[in-house]
Design an enzyme around this catalytic site. Structure first.
Site, PDB file in Angstrom:
ATOM      1  CG  HIS A  82      32.174  -7.273 -20.626  1.00  0.00           C
ATOM      2  ND1 HIS A  82      32.867  -6.260 -20.011  1.00  0.00           N
ATOM      3  CD2 HIS A  82      32.462  -7.158 -21.949  1.00  0.00           C
ATOM      4  CE1 HIS A  82      33.543  -5.580 -20.907  1.00  0.00           C
ATOM      5  NE2 HIS A  82      33.323  -6.107 -22.094  1.00  0.00           N
TER       6      HIS A  82
ATOM      7  CD  GLU B  59      33.093  -5.950 -15.945  1.00  0.00           C
ATOM      8  OE1 GLU B  59      33.043  -5.689 -17.176  1.00  0.00           O
ATOM      9  OE2 GLU B  59      33.543  -5.148 -15.122  1.00  0.00           O
TER      10      GLU B  59
ATOM     11  CB  SER C  66      31.976  -3.240 -24.235  1.00  0.00           C
ATOM     12  OG  SER C  66      31.554  -2.641 -25.410  1.00  0.00           O
TER      13      SER C  66
ATOM     14  CG  ASN D  18      35.146  -1.442 -21.375  1.00  0.00           C
ATOM     15  OD1 ASN D  18      36.340  -1.571 -21.660  1.00  0.00           O
ATOM     16  ND2 ASN D  18      34.206  -2.229 -21.880  1.00  0.00           N
TER      17      ASN D  18
HETATM   18  N1  3HC Z   1      42.108 -16.050 -30.762  1.00  0.00           N
HETATM   19  C1  3HC Z   1      42.610 -17.111 -30.092  1.00  0.00           C
HETATM   20  N2  3HC Z   1      43.877 -17.150 -29.607  1.00  0.00           N
HETATM   21  C2  3HC Z   1      44.654 -16.079 -29.822  1.00  0.00           C
HETATM   22  C3  3HC Z   1      44.194 -14.944 -30.526  1.00  0.00           C
HETATM   23  C4  3HC Z   1      42.857 -14.962 -31.002  1.00  0.00           C
HETATM   24  N3  3HC Z   1      42.313 -13.926 -31.653  1.00  0.00           N
HETATM   25  N4  3HC Z   1      45.216 -14.042 -30.570  1.00  0.00           N
HETATM   26  C5  3HC Z   1      46.264 -14.581 -29.915  1.00  0.00           C
HETATM   27  N5  3HC Z   1      45.923 -15.812 -29.474  1.00  0.00           N
HETATM   28  C6  3HC Z   1      46.761 -16.741 -28.716  1.00  0.00           C
HETATM   29  C7  3HC Z   1      47.948 -17.196 -29.523  1.00  0.00           C
HETATM   30  O1  3HC Z   1      47.606 -18.293 -30.344  1.00  0.00           O
HETATM   31  C8  3HC Z   1      48.940 -17.585 -28.423  1.00  0.00           C
HETATM   32  O2  3HC Z   1      48.585 -18.854 -27.907  1.00  0.00           O
HETATM   33  P1  3HC Z   1      49.729 -19.859 -27.320  1.00  0.00           P
HETATM   34  O3  3HC Z   1      50.277 -19.227 -26.080  1.00  0.00           O
HETATM   35  O4  3HC Z   1      48.970 -21.118 -27.039  1.00  0.00           O
HETATM   36  O5  3HC Z   1      50.736 -19.997 -28.395  1.00  0.00           O
HETATM   37  C9  3HC Z   1      48.646 -16.577 -27.310  1.00  0.00           C
HETATM   38  O6  3HC Z   1      47.335 -16.042 -27.588  1.00  0.00           O
HETATM   39  C10 3HC Z   1      49.657 -15.450 -27.315  1.00  0.00           C
HETATM   40  O7  3HC Z   1      49.639 -14.866 -28.618  1.00  0.00           O
HETATM   41  P2  3HC Z   1      50.917 -14.299 -29.364  1.00  0.00           P
HETATM   42  O8  3HC Z   1      52.125 -15.069 -28.931  1.00  0.00           O
HETATM   43  O9  3HC Z   1      50.611 -14.237 -30.818  1.00  0.00           O
HETATM   44  O10 3HC Z   1      51.016 -12.779 -28.932  1.00  0.00           O
HETATM   45  P3  3HC Z   1      51.094 -12.116 -27.508  1.00  0.00           P
HETATM   46  O11 3HC Z   1      51.966 -12.883 -26.570  1.00  0.00           O
HETATM   47  O12 3HC Z   1      51.401 -10.694 -27.790  1.00  0.00           O
HETATM   48  O13 3HC Z   1      49.602 -12.216 -26.940  1.00  0.00           O
HETATM   49  C11 3HC Z   1      47.530 -11.175 -26.615  1.00  0.00           C
HETATM   50  C12 3HC Z   1      48.522 -11.686 -27.634  1.00  0.00           C
HETATM   51  C13 3HC Z   1      47.010 -12.349 -25.772  1.00  0.00           C
HETATM   52  C14 3HC Z   1      46.393 -10.560 -27.374  1.00  0.00           C
HETATM   53  C15 3HC Z   1      48.266 -10.162 -25.656  1.00  0.00           C
HETATM   54  O14 3HC Z   1      48.917  -9.188 -26.424  1.00  0.00           O
HETATM   55  C16 3HC Z   1      47.336  -9.472 -24.697  1.00  0.00           C
HETATM   56  O15 3HC Z   1      46.967 -10.013 -23.670  1.00  0.00           O
HETATM   57  N6  3HC Z   1      46.949  -8.214 -25.050  1.00  0.00           N
HETATM   58  C17 3HC Z   1      45.979  -7.450 -24.251  1.00  0.00           C
HETATM   59  C18 3HC Z   1      44.593  -7.910 -24.617  1.00  0.00           C
HETATM   60  C19 3HC Z   1      43.553  -7.207 -23.826  1.00  0.00           C
HETATM   61  O16 3HC Z   1      43.796  -6.336 -23.007  1.00  0.00           O
HETATM   62  N7  3HC Z   1      42.302  -7.591 -24.078  1.00  0.00           N
HETATM   63  C20 3HC Z   1      41.161  -6.977 -23.469  1.00  0.00           C
HETATM   64  C21 3HC Z   1      40.629  -5.929 -24.381  1.00  0.00           C
HETATM   65  S1  3HC Z   1      39.285  -5.051 -23.647  1.00  0.00           S
HETATM   66  C22 3HC Z   1      37.941  -5.982 -23.994  1.00  0.00           C
HETATM   67  O17 3HC Z   1      37.955  -6.975 -24.673  1.00  0.00           O
HETATM   68  C23 3HC Z   1      36.645  -5.468 -23.423  1.00  0.00           C
HETATM   69  C24 3HC Z   1      35.804  -4.784 -24.437  1.00  0.00           C
HETATM   70  O18 3HC Z   1      34.583  -4.491 -23.822  1.00  0.00           O
HETATM   71  C25 3HC Z   1      36.397  -3.542 -25.015  1.00  0.00           C
END
Ligand code: 3HC
Length: 308
Positions: free
Chosen positions: A163, A175, A129, A213
């Protein structure tokens, strides 16, 4: 002209949340015939496989995936015990994606072993990352290869950053980060692979934090500083971004979700490599990591996550 990714056998290093997610989209969406998952911990490996099966079950129950597609995806997943098995009786990987812990020495060791094990044609990718991809690529030289030889220069050309974002099955972006050594065809094949996994692709230069990031982490860090300075409560900081800007999660919740140790390590990389004070990690973030409050994965961060 579109380029074929040519990946028939994929190796994934690390069965944590990122590695497992990558294996999942590769087996299910890209339908890579053999996805070899490797983890240094046998316990983590079986936990990863169990989570893979749970994800498939959930997708079948939601009607998003047919039972036969789920069975085919499960059949494509193979577990291996060590990196050397990526070129063994279970096949030879055409691409390996490393999603191990965010530690340069660990990644360098893995890339050295992979370069010693796999043919020069195998793409070696890191899901780092923020660590310099060029530095990781430089370690992709097999043991016994003479420094300064043609092979020593050629070998890192097959390395790059791929990424993914957490949770991998849900987030639509990948990415790509070519190292300064990366060959253009390696970037093209990797883009085709990410697209086959159902992802949109962007490209970033190999700078600290890349694009994602470099923008996200200072934002999260600023939220921690706002909390530290008592500008607003934890809940109001998160609520402001959720309801005022339509973010799916507030920045403190997102930090917990990513892992506070990961956030701190990315801020430290940004600060160290740019020497720019705008990237100074919040003191509170450091103290929370000192205390072992890593966020969701440790049960405590800005919020509490009682064990289920
Ligand atoms: N694995 C697989 N599917 C998942 C999951 C997981 N760990 N967590 C949630 N889901 C799925 C759920 O099953 C659901 O699927 P569906 O629409 O088919 O029913 C869908 O995601 C939505 O989940 P929820 O209804 O439980 O909850 P939310 O609507 O709050 O969504 C979220 C959860 C998708 C995580 C949303 O909150 C989100 O987009 N959050 C921001 C995440 C983000 O910014 N990620 C990037 C982080 S930075 C990164 O990764 C880079 C690194 O380098 C730091």
């Amino acid at each position: 002209m579109s380029v074929a990714h040519g990946v028939k056998t994929l190796g994934v290093v690390g069965a944590g949340q990122m590695g497992l997610g990558i294996a999942y989209v590769a087996a299910l969406k890209a339908q890579i015939p053999s996805v070899m998952l490797c983890d240094a911990s046998a316990g983590q490996l079986s936990k990863g496989v169990a989570f893979f099966e749970t994800l498939l079950k959930k997708d079948v129950a939601k009607g998003k995936v047919s039972q036969s597609d789920a069975d085919a995806a499960r059949a494509r997943l193979v577990t291996v015990e060590k990196l050397e098995d990526f070129a063994g009786s279970k096949g030879v990987a055409d691409m390996v994606i490393e999603a191990a812990t965010e530690n340069l020495a660990v990644k360098q060791k893995i890339f050295g072993t992979l370069a010693s094990t796999l043919p020069l044609e195998t793409i070696l990718a890191t899901n780092t990352s923020s660590i310099s991809v060029s530095k990781i690529a430089a370690s992709a030289v097999g043991a016994g290869v003479k420094p300064g030889s043609e092979e020593a220069w050629k070998s890192p050309a097959r390395a790059l950053g791929i990424h993914f974002f957490n949770p991998v099955p849900v987030m639509p972006l990948v990415e790509l980060i070519p190292a300064i050594q990366t060959a253009p065809e390696v970037v093209d094949r990797s883009r085709a692979f990410a697209q086959a996994c159902g992802k949109e692709v962007t490209t970033s230069k190999d700078v600290p934090g890349f694009v994602s990031n470099r923008l996200l982490m200072p934002f999260i860090n600023e939220a921690v500083m706002a909390l530290e300075k008592g500008i607003a409560s934890r809940d109001d900081i998160d609520k402001t971004l959720r309801l005022g800007m339509n973010h799916p999660m507030g920045p403190l919740t997102l930090a917990d979700f990513i892992g506070l140790d990961t956030c701190l390590s990315i801020m430290e990389t940004l600060y160290r490599e740019t020497a720019d004070s705008k990237y100074r990690p919040a003191v509170l973030l450091g103290r929370m990591v000192d205390a072992g409050w890593f966020g969701k994965k440790s049960g405590k961060g800005f919020y509490d996550y009682p064990a289920k």
